[in-house]
Every structure is written in C-alpha cells, then in structure tokens.
Motif scaffolding. Structure first.
Motif, short mmCIF file in Angstrom:
data_model
loop_
_atom_site.label_atom_id
_atom_site.label_comp_id
_atom_site.label_asym_id
_atom_site.label_seq_id
_atom_site.Cartn_x
_atom_site.Cartn_y
_atom_site.Cartn_z
N PRO A 130 0.82 -1.23 0.00
CA PRO A 130 0.00 0.00 0.00
C PRO A 130 0.85 1.27 0.00
N VAL A 131 0.33 2.30 -0.64
CA VAL A 131 0.96 3.63 -0.62
C VAL A 131 -0.13 4.62 -0.23
N PRO A 132 0.13 5.51 0.74
CA PRO A 132 -0.94 6.44 1.15
C PRO A 132 -1.37 7.33 -0.02
N PRO A 133 -2.68 7.46 -0.25
CA PRO A 133 -3.13 8.28 -1.39
C PRO A 133 -2.79 9.76 -1.21
N THR A 134 -2.53 10.18 0.03
CA THR A 134 -2.16 11.58 0.26
C THR A 134 -0.90 11.92 -0.53
N ARG A 135 -0.09 10.92 -0.79
CA ARG A 135 1.12 11.11 -1.58
C ARG A 135 0.80 11.71 -2.94
N LEU B 247 -0.89 17.33 -7.21
CA LEU B 247 -2.14 17.93 -7.69
C LEU B 247 -2.22 19.40 -7.30
N THR B 248 -3.11 20.13 -7.95
CA THR B 248 -3.41 21.48 -7.49
C THR B 248 -4.23 21.33 -6.20
N ARG C 115 -10.73 17.57 -3.89
CA ARG C 115 -11.74 16.72 -4.54
C ARG C 115 -11.35 15.25 -4.39
N PHE C 116 -10.07 14.98 -4.56
CA PHE C 116 -9.59 13.60 -4.48
C PHE C 116 -9.78 13.04 -3.06
N ALA C 117 -9.47 13.88 -2.06
CA ALA C 117 -9.61 13.42 -0.66
C ALA C 117 -11.06 13.06 -0.37
N GLU C 118 -12.00 13.87 -0.87
CA GLU C 118 -13.43 13.58 -0.65
C GLU C 118 -13.82 12.26 -1.28
N ILE D 283 -5.22 16.24 -16.29
CA ILE D 283 -6.15 15.18 -16.70
C ILE D 283 -5.65 13.76 -16.48
N PHE D 284 -4.34 13.53 -16.58
CA PHE D 284 -3.90 12.14 -16.76
C PHE D 284 -3.13 11.56 -15.58
N LEU D 285 -3.35 12.11 -14.38
CA LEU D 285 -2.72 11.51 -13.20
C LEU D 285 -3.67 10.51 -12.53
#
Ligand code: UDP
Length: 502
Positions: free
Chosen positions: A22-27, A32-33, A39-42, A465-467
């Motif tokens: 696993p890798v923390p998504p906060t990474r 990101l802007t 938005r991603f955290a939500e 767009i592509f991340l």
C-alpha cells in the motif's frame, strides 16, 4: 467439460496473485493542485465508506510489460493505501489462447494481426481457457465483491464471475477511431461475453462499440503515477548514472548512485544491464531521439528506423534510441521476439555511419521497478520523445514523456489525438508520413526554446487530466453507481485538453 479440457492442456494452471504494497493516497496530492487534492480526498473518503468489506479484484493477463500492468501496479497501491481491499490476479493461458487473444487485440485496432481471422474453434478454445480460470477464481469471490477485468483476454470470465455474485466491470484498453470489418469481427467475437457485464469501460468515446447498452458504458481514460519509479523526479546526474550502469550511455562516469525510490518507498538501485543489440553505447552529448515500446508492429519500429535513416539522419546529428523489454519477458505477447528480429535485421543492413547513431536496447525485466527506472532515465535523457504508433488506444509512453516536460512527436492516431494538442502540448504527424515526422523532430532539436515551452505545457496538461487521482476517483464513482443501480454513463466529465493548453 471445456474447462476440464483446458486444464488438461495447462496442467500448470494456477492463477498468479500479484502482491502490492500500500501507498498512502495523500502522496498523490503532492502532484495535484489544491482544488484537485481536495476533490480527491473527498472521493477517497466516500469510497472507503461505501465499499468497505468488499474486495475489488482486478484481472488481466500479464504482471509485467505494457500499459495495463503499469497502471494496475500504481492504482492498486494507492487504493490499498486508502484502506480498500484491492487485489490483482493474473489469468493463465497457453500459446493457442494468447495467439487468439493477440489476434483479437490487433483486430480491435483494425489490423489483421496474423491474418487467421476468428473461427468457431477459436471461440471454443477461448472459452475453455476462460472457464478454467474462472473455476479457480470464483471460489475466492464473495457476493457483492467487484471484479474489474482488463482487455480481451478476460472477457470470457464475465459471465461465470457474475454468476458467483460479483459486480463485474470489463475494461477495454484498445480501440480504433473508425471501426471497419476487422474491428467489428473482433467485437462480434467478444460481444456475447461483454454484453453480460454490469458495466463496460472504454478509454475514449470513439472506441465504444455498437451493440452495447449506453447506460452501462463509462469513459475512463488511463493515467500515470507521478511518483512511480517510471515517473519520479531524477536528478540529471542520477539519470546518467542509471544509463551508464545499465550499459546504455557512454561518457565520463557519473559520481551519482544509480538510485531510485521503489513504489513502497524503499530504496532501489539499477544493477542489471540492458542489452545493446549490435549497437554502440549512446555518447554523452549526442542529441537523442527516443522511442520506448513493446516490440510490436503497431508501434511501427521499422517505420521509425526507415524515417531515421532516410529523413532524419541526413539532416541532423541526432541519434535514435529504440528501447523495449527484453524479449520473451512479456508473457501475453507472442509476436514480440519476431518483431525484434525484424528490427535487428533491418538495422544490420544500414550504412555504418547511420548504424553508429542507432541504439537498439532491450531492457532487463527481472525487476519491473528497475526496468521502470531505466525507462525514466531514458525519457529524461532524450531531447525529443517519439511515439510512431500506427494505432494506439492511449499512449502511456506519451503521457510519461509529457510529464517529464519532454517535447513529444507522435502519430495522430487513436487516444494520442486527445493527449496532445497539436503545436501546443506536443506535435502530431500522420502515422506514415516520415518526412513530416523528420520535420517535427529535427525542428524541435533545432529550436530548444520552443521545445522547452511545448514540454512545459505538456506537463501541465498531464497534471490536469492524466494523473492517477482522477483515474482512481472515476473507478470509485463507477463502483458506487453500480451499488446504487445508477447509470454509469455520466461519470464526472474531464476538462477539455484544448482549454488547458491555452
Ligand atoms: N514499458 C516499460 N519497459 C519497456 C517498454 C515499455 O516499462 O521496456 C512501458 C512504457 O513505459 C509504458 C508501457 O510499457 O508505461 C507501454 O504502454 P503504452 O500505453 O505506451 O503501450 P502498450 O504497451 O500498452 O500498447
């Protein structure tokens, strides 16, 4: 009955499970802007709540080589880091099965492949292998789990895994802009299976097949991981050290270590050597053009060699690096070795002066992250990255180079046309127009200021767009829609690339 037959011809059959740390998504948020990050955290929080206790199974047909394996490795690491139970299983098949599925793959691109067409016997062999795989996987699946099946090899698993109680999504990573008889024959071959899926995902609207229920079709473009060994920042001295250690670059020995960071955060080092196929090492200051891809005719390596020999080499001092995986390493690609031989034979006939500027590299695949670090260093070393595909669902290599702010010259085919805004975030040329390819590549070499500006705009368009954050978010949205029995046709729309580029 059929499953028994397949197992008899594949006594070694055991599904392979690919371990993912696993890798923390906060990474991901670091790339990101601020708005994208929020938005991603939500989305991740909601996904964790809604999908708790369900396994998200991913099935494809190879653990290494090619874009799908590349994306799974990263997306699953972040999904697991977010607390989701996302797993990856590699299906098995024998030589006949992969010969059929490679043909289907080529035909979906509008190409004949080995030209044998698709017969009823192919259908039976295909189904037998699918059933044998499903027999092993189904007992592991609990009702309510999600199964995300990737590409033509897996479509035969849709029906039996639905019968096991899973929500089954089938994703097609390939397609053609204008479906002719070959593509339609491949659809006909797969449609009886694909129609059974709860949702079908394509990378682009242009790839959606006729005959599917549009409420069940979603568009999810691919993505890259900015922190993977393939794309993470590398100091120029480290990139040089990696290429020297791999035996690709000549020149004064770099004092830096050939080091990179693995997906799980541990340190990695490049130690294995690439094979330079009857080629010299790349001199230190030579202007370099690069194409990295599997040894596949649809990547047109022979066309690129010809363009280099006839159009580029006479007009510029450029070198060409053509790199791909060590042959035989990519299990589901039976044509790889043949294509590499064709390339080697063609290059062997070239005049010495041109031969000396051509570097054919096969990269070690024993450790996919080491391989990725070498690709990363190559892409950073190149003055211009080329992707001369004849067909392309989506060019991951294009996105990877753009993220590194490299100017890209690519064929105006398939998904590449949506990745690059011509003249702004890269240059597009007709796939068989070798003179135009040469004009574009030599023009960029001769105008580094323009090349840098195009590279920077390319990087920002990938960020927008592509991340992987966008990609993972769309999958979670899709799964929640399936749980709520809502249409999947209207996942959050993507920003148009043209608006971003200006
Ligand atoms: N690739 C790699 N090592 C190699 C050759 C290719 O890691 O030796 C990767 C490349 O960097 C990219 C992927 O394989 O991430 C190819 O994806 P793409 O969408 O360009 O083409 P595909 O192989 O899926 O047709």
């Amino acid at each position: 009955m059929r499953a028994a037959r397949a197992r008899a011809t594949m006594p070694w059959m055991r599904l392979e499970s690919v371990a993912i740390a696993p890798v923390p998504p906060t990474r991901l948020a670091e790339a990101l802007t601020a708005e994208q990050g929020e938005r991603f955290a939500e989305v991740v929080d909601r996904g964790r709540r809604e999908l708790a206790d369900r396994v998200i199974w991913n099935v494809n047909s190879t653990a290494r080589g090619g874009g799908v394996a590349e994306m799974l490795r990263s997306l699953l690491a972040y999904a697991r880091g977010a607390g989701l139970d996302a797993r990856w299983v590699v299906m098995r098949g024998d030589r006949d099965f992969f010969a059929v599925t490679k043909r289907v793959h080529n035909m979906l691109h509008g190409e004949p492949g080995d030209g044998h067409g698709l017969t009823a016997a192919d259908g039976e062999a295909y189904l037998a292998t699918a059933r044998a795989n499903a027999d092993e996987l189904a007992p592991l699946i609990r009702p309510g789990d999600f199964v995300l099946l990737h590409d033509p090899q897996t479509a035969g698993l849709i029906e039996p895994l639905r019968a096991a109680g899973a929500h089954v999504v089938w994703r097609c990573h390939v397609g053609t802009d204008a479906a002719g008889p070959l593509a339609r024959a491949a659809w006909d071959f797969l449609l009886p299976h694909v129609r059974e899926a709860d949702a079908v995902v394509f990378s682009r609207h242009a790839f959606v097949w006729d005959g599917l229920d549009h409420e069940r079709v979603a568009i999810v473009p691919p993505s890259i991981d900015p922190f993977s060994p393939k794309n993470q920042d590398l100091e120029p001295a480290v990139a040089t050290a990696i290429l020297q250690r791999a035996g690709i670059a000549a020149g004064p020995v770099s004092t830096a270590a050939p080091a990179f960071t693995r997906l799980d955060g541990t340190p990695g080092r490049v130690d294995r050597r690439a094979e330079l196929v009857a080629s010299d090492r790349l001199p230190a200051n030579a202007p370099a053009l690069l194409q990295v891809s599997r040894w596949d005719r649809l990547k047109d390596p022979l066309g690129l060699l010809d363009a280099f020999r006839c159009e580029i080499a006479p007009r510029s001092p450029a070198h060409l690096v053509l790199a791909g995986p060590s042959p035989g390493a990519v299990a589901d690609d039976p044509e790889g070795l043949e294509t590499l031989h064709e390339v080697t034979r063609a290059a062997a006939g070239y005049p010495r002066g041109i031969r000396a500027r051509l570097h054919l590299c096969t990269l070690p695949m024993d450790d996919v992250e080491e391989n990725a670090a070498i690709v990363n260093a190559l892409q950073r070393r190149a003055q211009v990255v080329i992707q001369k595909s004849l067909a392309e669902g989506f060019g991951l290599t294009v996105a990877e180079a753009m993220w590194k702010a490299r100017p890209v010259v690519a064929s105006a085919v398939g998904g590449i046309r949506e990745q690059i805004v011509e003249g702004e975030t890269g240059l597009l040329v007709a796939p068989t127009d070798h003179a135009a390819l040469a004009d574009a590549a030599v023009g960029l070499l001769e105008d580094p200021v323009r090349a840098a500006a195009i590279g920077e705009r390319g990087r920002e368009s990938v960020r927008a767009i592509f991340l992987g954050a966008r990609h993972l978010g769309q999958y979670l949205d899709l799964f929640e829609r399936l749980l709520g029995r809502r249409s999947v046709a209207e996942l959050a729309p993507l920003p148009p690339p043209r608006a971003l580029a200006s």
